[in-house]
Design a protein around this motif. Structure first.
Motif, PDB file in Angstrom:
ATOM      1  N   LYS A 141      67.925  95.736 -20.756  1.00  0.00           N
ATOM      2  CA  LYS A 141      68.819  95.304 -19.671  1.00  0.00           C
ATOM      3  C   LYS A 141      69.608  96.466 -19.096  1.00  0.00           C
ATOM      4  O   LYS A 141      70.322  97.157 -19.814  1.00  0.00           O
ATOM      5  N   CYS A 142      69.486  96.632 -17.796  1.00  0.00           N
ATOM      6  CA  CYS A 142      70.238  97.683 -17.098  1.00  0.00           C
ATOM      7  C   CYS A 142      71.441  97.065 -16.416  1.00  0.00           C
ATOM      8  O   CYS A 142      71.363  95.951 -15.895  1.00  0.00           O
ATOM      9  N   ILE A 143      72.562  97.798 -16.404  1.00  0.00           N
ATOM     10  CA  ILE A 143      73.763  97.280 -15.739  1.00  0.00           C
ATOM     11  C   ILE A 143      73.561  97.095 -14.241  1.00  0.00           C
ATOM     12  O   ILE A 143      74.362  96.443 -13.598  1.00  0.00           O
ATOM     13  N   GLU A 144      72.489  97.674 -13.679  1.00  0.00           N
ATOM     14  CA  GLU A 144      72.203  97.446 -12.260  1.00  0.00           C
ATOM     15  C   GLU A 144      71.777  96.003 -12.010  1.00  0.00           C
ATOM     16  O   GLU A 144      71.697  95.562 -10.862  1.00  0.00           O
ATOM     17  N   GLY A 145      71.440  95.264 -13.070  1.00  0.00           N
ATOM     18  CA  GLY A 145      71.146  93.849 -12.906  1.00  0.00           C
ATOM     19  C   GLY A 145      69.714  93.448 -13.185  1.00  0.00           C
ATOM     20  O   GLY A 145      69.381  92.275 -13.079  1.00  0.00           O
ATOM     21  N   TRP A 146      68.868  94.411 -13.545  1.00  0.00           N
ATOM     22  CA  TRP A 146      67.484  94.021 -13.864  1.00  0.00           C
ATOM     23  C   TRP A 146      67.283  93.994 -15.371  1.00  0.00           C
ATOM     24  O   TRP A 146      68.002  94.639 -16.126  1.00  0.00           O
ATOM     25  N   SER A 147      66.287  93.216 -15.798  1.00  0.00           N
ATOM     26  CA  SER A 147      65.907  93.248 -17.199  1.00  0.00           C
ATOM     27  C   SER A 147      64.404  93.087 -17.300  1.00  0.00           C
ATOM     28  O   SER A 147      63.790  92.387 -16.492  1.00  0.00           O
ATOM     29  N   GLU A 148      63.811  93.773 -18.268  1.00  0.00           N
ATOM     30  CA  GLU A 148      62.370  93.775 -18.440  1.00  0.00           C
ATOM     31  C   GLU A 148      62.043  93.718 -19.925  1.00  0.00           C
ATOM     32  O   GLU A 148      62.852  94.141 -20.758  1.00  0.00           O
ATOM     33  N   ILE A 149      60.853  93.223 -20.247  1.00  0.00           N
ATOM     34  CA  ILE A 149      60.448  93.090 -21.650  1.00  0.00           C
ATOM     35  C   ILE A 149      59.439  94.178 -21.977  1.00  0.00           C
ATOM     36  O   ILE A 149      58.471  94.381 -21.235  1.00  0.00           O
ATOM     37  N   ALA A 150      59.696  94.891 -23.063  1.00  0.00           N
ATOM     38  CA  ALA A 150      58.841  96.009 -23.450  1.00  0.00           C
ATOM     39  C   ALA A 150      58.674  96.022 -24.967  1.00  0.00           C
ATOM     40  O   ALA A 150      59.526  95.524 -25.702  1.00  0.00           O
ATOM     41  N   THR A 151      57.560  96.608 -25.405  1.00  0.00           N
ATOM     42  CA  THR A 151      57.316  96.805 -26.835  1.00  0.00           C
ATOM     43  C   THR A 151      57.604  98.256 -27.186  1.00  0.00           C
ATOM     44  O   THR A 151      56.962  99.169 -26.655  1.00  0.00           O
ATOM     45  N   TRP A 152      58.572  98.456 -28.046  1.00  0.00           N
ATOM     46  CA  TRP A 152      58.980  99.799 -28.456  1.00  0.00           C
ATOM     47  C   TRP A 152      58.521 100.063 -29.887  1.00  0.00           C
ATOM     48  O   TRP A 152      58.564  99.159 -30.725  1.00  0.00           O
ATOM     49  N   SER A 153      58.126 101.283 -30.154  1.00  0.00           N
ATOM     50  CA  SER A 153      57.690 101.630 -31.499  1.00  0.00           C
ATOM     51  C   SER A 153      58.274 102.986 -31.889  1.00  0.00           C
ATOM     52  O   SER A 153      58.344 103.919 -31.078  1.00  0.00           O
ATOM     53  N   GLY A 154      58.695 103.042 -33.152  1.00  0.00           N
ATOM     54  CA  GLY A 154      59.293 104.277 -33.656  1.00  0.00           C
ATOM     55  C   GLY A 154      59.749 104.073 -35.080  1.00  0.00           C
ATOM     56  O   GLY A 154      59.084 103.384 -35.854  1.00  0.00           O
ATOM     57  N   VAL A 155      60.881 104.660 -35.412  1.00  0.00           N
ATOM     58  CA  VAL A 155      61.469 104.421 -36.733  1.00  0.00           C
ATOM     59  C   VAL A 155      62.895 103.917 -36.537  1.00  0.00           C
ATOM     60  O   VAL A 155      63.551 104.242 -35.543  1.00  0.00           O
ATOM     61  N   ARG A 156      63.337 103.131 -37.495  1.00  0.00           N
ATOM     62  CA  ARG A 156      64.716 102.654 -37.412  1.00  0.00           C
ATOM     63  C   ARG A 156      65.664 103.832 -37.570  1.00  0.00           C
ATOM     64  O   ARG A 156      65.492 104.659 -38.476  1.00  0.00           O
ATOM     65  N   PHE A 157      66.691 103.868 -36.724  1.00  0.00           N
ATOM     66  CA  PHE A 157      67.690 104.922 -36.862  1.00  0.00           C
ATOM     67  C   PHE A 157      68.291 104.893 -38.263  1.00  0.00           C
ATOM     68  O   PHE A 157      68.521 105.945 -38.872  1.00  0.00           O
ATOM     69  N   ALA A 158      68.515 103.689 -38.788  1.00  0.00           N
ATOM     70  CA  ALA A 158      69.140 103.562 -40.113  1.00  0.00           C
ATOM     71  C   ALA A 158      68.267 104.197 -41.194  1.00  0.00           C
ATOM     72  O   ALA A 158      68.797 104.825 -42.132  1.00  0.00           O
ATOM     73  N   ASP A 159      66.943 104.050 -41.070  1.00  0.00           N
ATOM     74  CA  ASP A 159      66.038 104.655 -42.062  1.00  0.00           C
ATOM     75  C   ASP A 159      66.067 106.175 -41.947  1.00  0.00           C
ATOM     76  O   ASP A 159      66.077 106.892 -42.958  1.00  0.00           O
ATOM     77  N   PHE A 160      66.066 106.651 -40.705  1.00  0.00           N
ATOM     78  CA  PHE A 160      66.134 108.092 -40.453  1.00  0.00           C
ATOM     79  C   PHE A 160      67.421 108.672 -41.050  1.00  0.00           C
ATOM     80  O   PHE A 160      67.407 109.687 -41.763  1.00  0.00           O
ATOM     81  N   ALA A 161      68.531 107.996 -40.791  1.00  0.00           N
ATOM     82  CA  ALA A 161      69.818 108.493 -41.287  1.00  0.00           C
ATOM     83  C   ALA A 161      69.874 108.434 -42.810  1.00  0.00           C
ATOM     84  O   ALA A 161      70.373 109.373 -43.452  1.00  0.00           O
ATOM     85  N   ALA A 162      69.320 107.367 -43.386  1.00  0.00           N
ATOM     86  CA  ALA A 162      69.356 107.226 -44.839  1.00  0.00           C
ATOM     87  C   ALA A 162      68.628 108.389 -45.498  1.00  0.00           C
ATOM     88  O   ALA A 162      69.066 108.905 -46.529  1.00  0.00           O
TER      89      ALA A 162
END
Ligand SMILES: Nc1nc2c(c(=O)[nH]1)N[C@H]1C(S)=C(S)[C@@H](COP(=O)(O)O)O[C@H]1N2
Ligand SMILES: [Mo]
Length: 229
Positions: free
Chosen positions: A113-134
């Motif tokens: 969701k962008c504050i400009e008022g649009w929203s779109e659905i996407a599939t994101w892949s990566g690592v959890r920030f929490a796992d990286f930090a741990a």
């Protein structure tokens, strides 16, 4: 990985209400001048464990490229470094392989969701920030904030630890089943479901854990620092 949650209805209703408000400088007016209230409400709504809705990948709409502040020249991912620093320790410089090494891949199909008022659905892949930090030895309670920047520092995002350590906060290298494109922030960006698009920094180069609330590109321009959903 699919994280389904029942918490989406309330959040979505709030978003739709916001979207119907008239905009000041492109920002729905309820987002201005209520920073503390927003922050408190956000912390209660998105206390650790509350998950944003996830969708079946067939619902992916595709996501536009929006925002080029701090974009570097297109780079070879093999040359990319992520610097990580703490108030009380020397800076470390990691390759992308080191960022991802031995961490489980996390994937989520969520609404962006962008504050400009649009929203779109996407599939994101990566690592959890929490796992990286741990793996760096950092837990949610160790530092209340972090400051994230592009290579030139032209775009910078300040985040609270609850948002960073949320299970749907990812360091992403893939979007909709393919490597991130340059425009979407390759080779590494942050994606988080508890914030508006402005906090989802592309071309992520440095992460500084901090004891005090960092500045933020859009907060310096009058937007809400917390920018929570
Ligand atoms: N470095 C950087 N990150 C950024 C921006 C930007 O201008 N520079 N724009 C933000 C905004 S306002 C949005 S809505 C999203 C858009 O991400 P997308 O281009 O992948 O859709 O990126 C965010 N991250
Ligand atoms: Mo945005």
């Amino acid at each position: 990985m699919l994280l389904w949650a029942a918490s989406a209805a309330a959040g979505l209703g709030g978003w739709q209400w916001l979207r119907t408000r008239s905009a000041e400088d492109g920002v729905p007016w309820p987002l201005r001048g209520v920073h503390d209230l927003n922050e408190r409400a956000g912390r209660e709504l998105f206390a650790p464990g509350r998950l944003a809705r996830e969708f079946d990948p067939s619902r992916v709409t595709g996501i536009r490229v929006n925002g080029w502040y701090g974009a570097p020249a297109e780079a070879d991912p093999a040359d990319w470094r992520v610097s990580v620093s703490f108030p009380d320790a020397p800076e470390r410089s990691l390759t992308l392989a080191e960022v991802f090494a031995d961490l489980p891949r996390a994937e989520m199909t969520t609404e962006f969701k962008c504050i400009e008022g649009w929203s779109e659905i996407a599939t994101w892949s990566g690592v959890r920030f929490a796992d990286f930090a741990a793996r760096l030895g950092v837990g949610r309670g160790d530092y209340p904030y972090a400051d994230l920047r592009t290579p030139d520092g032209a775009y910078f995002v300040g985040l609270d630890a609850d948002s960073l350590f949320h299970p749907q906060t990812l360091l992403c290298d893939r979007l909709d089943g393919a490597p991130l494109t340059h425009g979407h922030g390759a080779p590494l960006r942050l994606v988080l479901t508890v914030k508006y698009g402005i906090k989802n920094i592309k071309w992520l180069r440095s992460i500084r854990f901090a004891a005090r609330r960092p500045s933020d590109y859009w907060a310096e321009r009058g937007y809400d620092w917390y920018a929570g959903l």
